[in-house]
Design an enzyme around this catalytic site. Structure first.
Site, PDB file in Angstrom:
ATOM      1  N   LYS A 208      38.797  42.897  42.251  1.00  0.00           N
ATOM      2  CA  LYS A 208      39.624  42.879  43.451  1.00  0.00           C
ATOM      3  C   LYS A 208      39.837  41.428  43.855  1.00  0.00           C
ATOM      4  O   LYS A 208      38.869  40.699  44.099  1.00  0.00           O
ATOM      5  CB  LYS A 208      38.926  43.646  44.572  1.00  0.00           C
ATOM      6  CG  LYS A 208      39.739  43.691  45.875  1.00  0.00           C
ATOM      7  CD  LYS A 208      39.014  44.527  46.919  1.00  0.00           C
ATOM      8  CE  LYS A 208      39.780  44.628  48.214  1.00  0.00           C
ATOM      9  NZ  LYS A 208      39.076  45.468  49.198  1.00  0.00           N
ATOM     10  N   LYS A 261      42.889  45.385  41.564  1.00  0.00           N
ATOM     11  CA  LYS A 261      43.667  45.351  42.800  1.00  0.00           C
ATOM     12  C   LYS A 261      43.989  43.902  43.135  1.00  0.00           C
ATOM     13  O   LYS A 261      43.066  43.088  43.149  1.00  0.00           O
ATOM     14  CB  LYS A 261      42.844  45.985  43.924  1.00  0.00           C
ATOM     15  CG  LYS A 261      43.583  46.082  45.259  1.00  0.00           C
ATOM     16  CD  LYS A 261      42.704  46.727  46.328  1.00  0.00           C
ATOM     17  CE  LYS A 261      43.483  46.798  47.638  1.00  0.00           C
ATOM     18  NZ  LYS A 261      42.700  47.338  48.742  1.00  0.00           N
TER      19      LYS A 261
HETATM   20 ZN   LIG Z   1      36.153  45.716  52.846  1.00  0.00          ZN
END
Ligand SMILES: [Zn+2]
Length: 335
Positions: A208, A261
């Site tokens: 992420k 992501k």
């Molecule tokens: Zn978070």
């Protein structure tokens, strides 16, 4: 001129589908759903046209709308009635997600995945409790040698364990830790196993990135950090090899699905993880990716249906097996 090889032969209408390399199905998609304990009625999210925060009592109806399109899975995000420095409402038995989960899983057949993080539950908006740190890994800019604040990694793990177990108890089919804490997958796996939830898989937000494409989500989930940013726990957008290292660590800790992501600016990462690992790969087509297509379509510059479909197809082609996307319902209806 030697034209033995003519790829155009296979682009004729009647053969295109036979030789198509990638297909997209509603069952590849996961629709994010925002449940808000602070409201009695649905609240439109301005920067994400078509999306709303729904009260707990409307969660079932919201999920049923998703199911009608052919999408079978939802990802639940919660906005709690109150916040504190530790984010304690995240693991409360009568918390917003726990209440919504009980209703959704008893009244629908949706496959329900929950976001496991603290940023919507802490009053400072960071993904865990804070600790003072003298130098280095700091969230707030301060003069050298003055104490600054950062997220306490190891204290956060204990909270994530409690959240995951409380979600599983309330009926979550899968949990998805998104805080990028070191060791989060292992901690959650052993907590779930210890509580008798060996069958609940973990989808880790393994890679992420600290991305500016999350802007509209922060309106939706009310989760913007009140100071500093998340660059000391989320990944540097410059790094690709590090993503493989993150995924490897999560694989060792027992993650079942690996997520990248955002999606579109990071398709090289999706593709690299697909090549290196045999786990299912998920990609999160984030709020900014959604909002920018909507904004351009509103100006008449892009055909929304076509670019939404092409975006999701490209994410699938890069190697994602499943896609979290705000386009889930619209694209499923087109398919
Ligand atoms: Zn978070």
């Amino acid at each position: 001129m030697d034209l033995t090889h003519r790829p155009r032969r296979l682009r004729q209408d009647r053969v295109r589908d036979l030789v198509s390399e990638t297909s997209l199905e509603p069952t590849d998609l996961i629709a994010p759903v925002f449940v808000d304990a602070t409201t009695d009625e649905r609240v439109p999210i301005e920067s994400m046209p078509g999306h709303e925060r729904v009260p707990v009592d409307d969660a079932v109806a919201r999920v049923e709308e998703v199911l009608e399109t052919g999408v079978e899975a939802v990802m639940l995000f919660g906005i709690p009635e109150s916040k504190d420095p530790e984010g304690t409402r995240a693991w409360a038995d009568d918390g917003v997600i726990q209440e919504a989960l009980r209703q959704i899983t008893s009244e629908t057949d949706a496959y329900v995945i929950t976001d496991v993080c603290l940023c919507e539950y802490t009053d400072h908006g960071h993904c865990g409790p804070l600790e003072e740190e003298l130098r280095g890994d700091a969230l707030a800019d301060g003069p050298a040698c003055e104490p600054t604040l950062t997220v306490d990694n190891d204290a956060t793990l204990g909270a994530l364990e409690k959240i995951a177990v409380s979600h599983a108890r309330a009926g979550a089919d899968m949990v998805a830790p998104s805080g990028m804490m070191d060791g989060m997958v292992g901690a959650i796996r052993s907590a779930l196993d210890g509580a008798g939830f060996e069958g609940v898989p973990i989808m880790s937000y393994a890679a992420k990135y600290e991305s500016a494409f999350y802007g509209p989500f922060r309106d939706a989930a009310d989760g913007a950090p009140s100071f500093g940013n998340r660059r000391h726990y989320q990944m540097d957008p410059a790094n690709a090899r590090e993503a493989l290292r993150e995924v490897r660590l999560d694989a060792e800790q027992g993650a079942d699905v690996m997520m990248v992501k955002p999606a579109l600016p990071y398709l090289d990462i999706v593709s690299a993880i697909r090549r290196e690992f045999d786990h299912p790969v998920a990609a999160y087509n984030v709020s900014g990716e959604y909002a920018m297509l909507h904004a351009a379509a509103e100006k008449g510059w892009l055909d929304l249906e076509a670019v939404a479909l092409e975006s999701l197809l490209s994410i699938k082609r890069a190697g994602a097996d499943l896609i979290l996307t705000y386009f889930a319902e619209d694209v499923a209806r087109q398919l």
